[in-house]
Structure formats: structure tokens, C-alpha cells
Write an enzyme that holds these catalytic residues in place. Structure first.
Site, PDB file in Angstrom:
ATOM      1  N   ASP A 198       6.111   4.669 -11.570  1.00  0.00           N
ATOM      2  CA  ASP A 198       6.024   3.257 -11.174  1.00  0.00           C
ATOM      3  C   ASP A 198       5.636   2.368 -12.366  1.00  0.00           C
ATOM      4  O   ASP A 198       6.176   1.265 -12.527  1.00  0.00           O
ATOM      5  CB  ASP A 198       4.982   3.068 -10.056  1.00  0.00           C
ATOM      6  CG  ASP A 198       5.544   3.405  -8.679  1.00  0.00           C
ATOM      7  OD1 ASP A 198       6.780   3.385  -8.509  1.00  0.00           O
ATOM      8  OD2 ASP A 198       4.744   3.683  -7.773  1.00  0.00           O
ATOM      9  N   LYS A 228       1.390   8.571  -1.598  1.00  0.00           N
ATOM     10  CA  LYS A 228       1.297   8.735  -3.060  1.00  0.00           C
ATOM     11  C   LYS A 228      -0.001   9.383  -3.518  1.00  0.00           C
ATOM     12  O   LYS A 228       0.007  10.174  -4.467  1.00  0.00           O
ATOM     13  CB  LYS A 228       1.459   7.370  -3.747  1.00  0.00           C
ATOM     14  CG  LYS A 228       2.886   6.833  -3.695  1.00  0.00           C
ATOM     15  CD  LYS A 228       3.020   5.543  -4.471  1.00  0.00           C
ATOM     16  CE  LYS A 228       4.443   5.018  -4.379  1.00  0.00           C
ATOM     17  NZ  LYS A 228       4.654   3.791  -5.135  1.00  0.00           N
TER      18      LYS A 228
HETATM   19  N1  LIG Z   1       9.293  -2.660  -6.675  1.00  0.00           N
HETATM   20  C1  LIG Z   1       8.840  -1.427  -6.688  1.00  0.00           C
HETATM   21  O1  LIG Z   1       9.381  -0.526  -7.332  1.00  0.00           O
HETATM   22  C2  LIG Z   1       7.598  -1.115  -5.913  1.00  0.00           C
HETATM   23  C3  LIG Z   1       6.910   0.082  -6.132  1.00  0.00           C
HETATM   24  C4  LIG Z   1       5.746   0.321  -5.404  1.00  0.00           C
HETATM   25  C5  LIG Z   1       5.312  -0.611  -4.471  1.00  0.00           C
HETATM   26  N2  LIG Z   1       6.023  -1.760  -4.284  1.00  0.00           N
HETATM   27  C6  LIG Z   1       5.544  -2.781  -3.329  1.00  0.00           C
HETATM   28  O2  LIG Z   1       4.226  -3.147  -3.690  1.00  0.00           O
HETATM   29  C7  LIG Z   1       3.512  -3.526  -2.516  1.00  0.00           C
HETATM   30  C8  LIG Z   1       2.198  -2.761  -2.446  1.00  0.00           C
HETATM   31  O3  LIG Z   1       2.482  -1.384  -2.235  1.00  0.00           O
HETATM   32  P1  LIG Z   1       1.315  -0.288  -2.216  1.00  0.00           P
HETATM   33  O4  LIG Z   1       1.957   1.033  -2.251  1.00  0.00           O
HETATM   34  O5  LIG Z   1       0.281  -0.596  -3.248  1.00  0.00           O
HETATM   35  O6  LIG Z   1       0.670  -0.558  -0.775  1.00  0.00           O
HETATM   36  P2  LIG Z   1      -0.809  -0.253  -0.320  1.00  0.00           P
HETATM   37  O7  LIG Z   1      -1.377   0.914  -1.056  1.00  0.00           O
HETATM   38  O8  LIG Z   1      -0.769  -0.251   1.164  1.00  0.00           O
HETATM   39  O9  LIG Z   1      -1.669  -1.553  -0.801  1.00  0.00           O
HETATM   40  C9  LIG Z   1      -1.466  -2.799  -0.198  1.00  0.00           C
HETATM   41  C10 LIG Z   1      -2.199  -3.883  -0.992  1.00  0.00           C
HETATM   42  O10 LIG Z   1      -1.917  -5.151  -0.363  1.00  0.00           O
HETATM   43  C11 LIG Z   1      -3.159  -5.766   0.013  1.00  0.00           C
HETATM   44  N3  LIG Z   1      -2.979  -6.517   1.247  1.00  0.00           N
HETATM   45  C12 LIG Z   1      -2.340  -6.101   2.361  1.00  0.00           C
HETATM   46  N4  LIG Z   1      -2.387  -7.078   3.304  1.00  0.00           N
HETATM   47  C13 LIG Z   1      -3.074  -8.109   2.761  1.00  0.00           C
HETATM   48  C14 LIG Z   1      -3.470  -9.386   3.229  1.00  0.00           C
HETATM   49  N5  LIG Z   1      -3.154  -9.806   4.461  1.00  0.00           N
HETATM   50  N6  LIG Z   1      -4.142 -10.208   2.395  1.00  0.00           N
HETATM   51  C15 LIG Z   1      -4.466  -9.801   1.147  1.00  0.00           C
HETATM   52  N7  LIG Z   1      -4.133  -8.589   0.642  1.00  0.00           N
HETATM   53  C16 LIG Z   1      -3.444  -7.747   1.445  1.00  0.00           C
HETATM   54  C17 LIG Z   1      -4.107  -4.610   0.211  1.00  0.00           C
HETATM   55  O11 LIG Z   1      -5.428  -5.090   0.140  1.00  0.00           O
HETATM   56  P3  LIG Z   1      -6.631  -4.237   0.816  1.00  0.00           P
HETATM   57  O12 LIG Z   1      -7.030  -3.200  -0.192  1.00  0.00           O
HETATM   58  O13 LIG Z   1      -7.676  -5.271   1.045  1.00  0.00           O
HETATM   59  O14 LIG Z   1      -6.094  -3.628   2.079  1.00  0.00           O
HETATM   60  C18 LIG Z   1      -3.722  -3.722  -0.983  1.00  0.00           C
HETATM   61  O15 LIG Z   1      -4.240  -4.224  -2.172  1.00  0.00           O
HETATM   62  C19 LIG Z   1       4.441  -3.241  -1.328  1.00  0.00           C
HETATM   63  O16 LIG Z   1       5.054  -4.451  -0.954  1.00  0.00           O
HETATM   64  C20 LIG Z   1       5.452  -2.285  -1.911  1.00  0.00           C
HETATM   65  O17 LIG Z   1       6.699  -2.372  -1.263  1.00  0.00           O
HETATM   66  C21 LIG Z   1       7.152  -2.019  -4.969  1.00  0.00           C
END
Ligand SMILES: NC(=O)c1ccc[n+]([C@@H]2O[C@H](COP(=O)([O-])OP(=O)(O)OC[C@H]3O[C@@H](n4cnc5c(N)ncnc54)[C@H](OP(=O)(O)O)[C@@H]3O)[C@@H](O)[C@H]2O)c1
Length: 295
Positions: A118, A81
Site C-alpha cells: 500500500d 490486514k
Molecule cells: N486507494 C487504495 O489503494 C486504498 C488502499 C487502502 C485503503 N483505501 C481506502 O482508505 C480508507 C481507509 O481504509 P482502512 O483500511 O484504513 O480502514 P479502517 O482500518 O477501517 O480505518 C478507517 C479510518 O477512518 C476513520 N473514520 C471512519 N469513520 C469516521 C468518521 N465518521 N469520522 C471520522 N473518522 C472516521 C477511522 O477512525 P477511528 O479510528 O476513529 O474509527 C479510521 O481512522 C477506505 O476508504 C479504503 O477504501 C484505499
């Protein structure tokens, strides 16, 4: 033995078919092809929506190859993204505010336009599953600072949230996001006080994906009117939402957001509003969830 052909409401794939899709790595699990192709079929639109899985270090080459009209556009998901926004020639305010794009549109003249739906999807999910909720009612706590949190935080502030409190494992990432968002966004340490007056709490981390408890939030100490949303939708009823609902809080699931972001994407890709069909039911079946499926 031949079987009678199924009646079609949309033309067969031909030289005029509009091609669009979703790009991610991994992408095979994506529900977007199911959603968009169901809408195309029901609307009788001559289009097709497929999944693309570029190499993680090959997104720019992939996107450049689609330009100039070969493909109408692509939704973009993890991990592309932020790179998608960087390579675009034009970007919507939503994409610039989020610092990330979940939609690229390829113009016939070669230009690439970035957008981010989003945030609109998140607001649509709240309007659908927590009707009557007022964003101005109080602070929002966003858990996470990745691509999803970026889109959410920007959209929430721009839609009138008085304050967005960011909590993230990696504080520097949250600080960078708060600095980009400016007024109204601040980084906080998790504590009961941070949640005590929260109007909305959003899980935008990957915690809870595939099962497990999800982030630790003291739901019983949040206002009884607080709304709790989880972007994770595998499983649909995440541990986070189950605990929030058990404490009597209204919950909003990630599938509503997924469908909410797909609607404006479909309109941008195919030039028509999606028809009113039960795509949530299709997604629930694909996820192995019972019909209805809301907490
Ligand atoms: N429903 C929808 O339409 C939609 C749309 C977009 C995303 N999502 C979902 O939203 C979630 C995040 O997506 P993203 O694109 O933002 O992913 P991303 O950019 O990889 O970010 C992941 C986030 O999760 C945190 N994290 C990961 N492992 C962790 C742990 N063990 N303990 C605490 N924090 C942790 C990361 O923290 P750090 O910065 O410390 O690594 C970061 O803030 C995913 O599950 C995705 O499927 C859903």
C-alpha cells in the site's frame, strides 16, 4: 449458431494455472480481479486472480487452507490486514512498519510471507499525478489511523517525509500508531496551524466513501504548493479532492494508489512485471467514471 472464438493471448485454465486472489469482507466490489486478470491476459501468463470472501471470524482458517502451494498468494483488504500480518511466518520491513499486510505469499514448504505494497502504491500515485513533488518539502498530514493510514504513514516517513502529523477521530488509535512509528510521527489536533505548512495532506479515513464532503480541511490556508491525496476512489472525484482542486491545490486520486499497490503485488504473485496496458481506463469504466477521470 456458433460464434468465432476470441483469440487468446493466454492459455486456457488447466492443471498448471497459477491461482491467486484478493481476500476481504466485503470483497465483491474489489477492482483487483479486473486489474490483475487484464494484466494476466495481456502478458499471456497462465494464471487467474479471483475474489475470496472468508467469514470475518474465519480468516486464519481460510489462510491456513491456502498454504503449501494450493494458491500462490492473496492480496488482503478490509478487515483482515492486521490479522494477515499476525499469522505470517515471515514479514517484510514494509509490513512490519505498517503493522498490517495487504499481501500474503504461500510458500510450497508451508510458510506464509507477509508484505505491504500500500505504501509503495501511495508513493507511485504521487509520483504519477503530482510529478516533481518532493517529500522532503515539508510535513505531511495523514487523516486517519486505520490500516491504510498505517501503511501510508510508515512509507512516507521511510521515503523521507520530515514529519507525519496524525489526526484521527479516536485519538488512542493515532497515539498507538505514532508510538509504533517512532521519530517523525506525532498526533495533532485539527487546526489551521497544522495545515499551514503542510506539503502533503492524505485522507486515509473512510469519510467520503460513496459520496459526501469527506474530512474538513482548510485548503485555502494550506501552502499553494501543497499536494492533496484521497485514498477513497468511489467516487473518484471525492468531495475532498473537488474542494482541494477548487482551492488550486494539486490532487492525487485513490485509483492511482490502487493500481500502484497492485503492480508490485502482481510481480510477487506471478513473477513478472505487469504489462503496459490501460488498466486505469478499465477501472474508470467499471466505476462508471468518464475516461481520463483525473481532476
Ligand atoms: N486507494 C487504495 O489503494 C486504498 C488502499 C487502502 C485503503 N483505501 C481506502 O482508505 C480508507 C481507509 O481504509 P482502512 O483500511 O484504513 O480502514 P479502517 O482500518 O477501517 O480505518 C478507517 C479510518 O477512518 C476513520 N473514520 C471512519 N469513520 C469516521 C468518521 N465518521 N469520522 C471520522 N473518522 C472516521 C477511522 O477512525 P477511528 O479510528 O476513529 O474509527 C479510521 O481512522 C477506505 O476508504 C479504503 O477504501 C484505499
Amino acid at each position: 449458431m456458433t460464434t468465432p472464438s476470441t483469440p487468446r493471448s493466454k492459455p486456457p485454465i488447466s492443471g498448471t494455472t497459477v491461482v491467486a486472489g484478493v481476500a476481504g469482507a466485503p470483497v465483491a466490489h474489489s477492482l483487483s480481479p479486473l486489474i490483475h486478470n487484464a494484466w494476466l491476459e495481456a502478458a499471456g501468463i497462465d494464471g487467474v486472480y479471483v475474489a475470496f470472501s472468508p467469514r470475518e471470524d474465519g480468516f486464519a482458517a481460510f489462510a491456513n487452507g491456502l498454504g503449501g502451494g494450493a494458491v500462490r498468494g492473496v492480496n488482503v483488504t478490509v478487515p483482515f490486514k492486521e490479522e494477515a500480518l499476525r499469522l505470517a511466518n515471515l514479514a517484510s520491513l514494509a509490513a512490519r512498519r505498517a503493522g498490517a499486510a495487504n499481501l500474503l505469499l504461500f510458500q510450497p514448504d508451508g510458510r506464509v510471507c507477509a508484505d505491504n505494497t500500500d505504501g509503495a502504491g501511495l508513493l507511485a500515485a504521487i509520483a504519477e499525478q503530482a510529478p516533481g513533488f518532493q517529500l522532503r518539502a515539508g510535513p505531511v498530514v495523514v487523516l486517519g489511523a486505520g490500516g491504510a493510514a498505517r501503511g501510508a504513514a510508515a512509507a512516507l516517513l521511510d521515503a523521507g517525509a520530515p514529519e507525519v502529523r496524525l489526526i484521527n477521530r479516536t485519538a488512542a488509535r493515532a497515539q498507538a500508531l505514532a508510538a509504533e512509528l517512532g521519530d517523525g510521527a506525532r498526533v495533532v489536533e485539527p487546526s489551521a496551524a497544522v495545515f499551514a505548512d503542510a506539503a502533503l495532506i492524505v485522507n486515509a479515513t473512510t469519510l467520503g466513501l460513496g459520496g459526501g464532503a469527506g474530512p474538513d480541511v482548510p485548503f485555502a490556508k494550506t501552502p499553494p504548493s501543497a499536494v492533496v491525496m484521497d485514498m477513497v476512489y468511489r467516487p473518484l472525484k471525492t468531495g475532498f479532492l473537488v474542494r482541494a482542486a477548487a482551492a488550486g491545490r494539486s490532487v492525487v486520486d485513490g485509483l492511482a494508489m490502487l493500481i500502484g499497490q497492485a503492480r508490485p503485488s502482481f510481480e510477487a504473485l506471478f513473477g513478472a512485471a505487469p504489462p503496459d496496458i490501460d488498466v486505469r481506463g478499465l477501472c474508470l469504466a467499471a466505476l462508471g467514471e468518464p475516461a481520463g477521470g483525473k481532476e
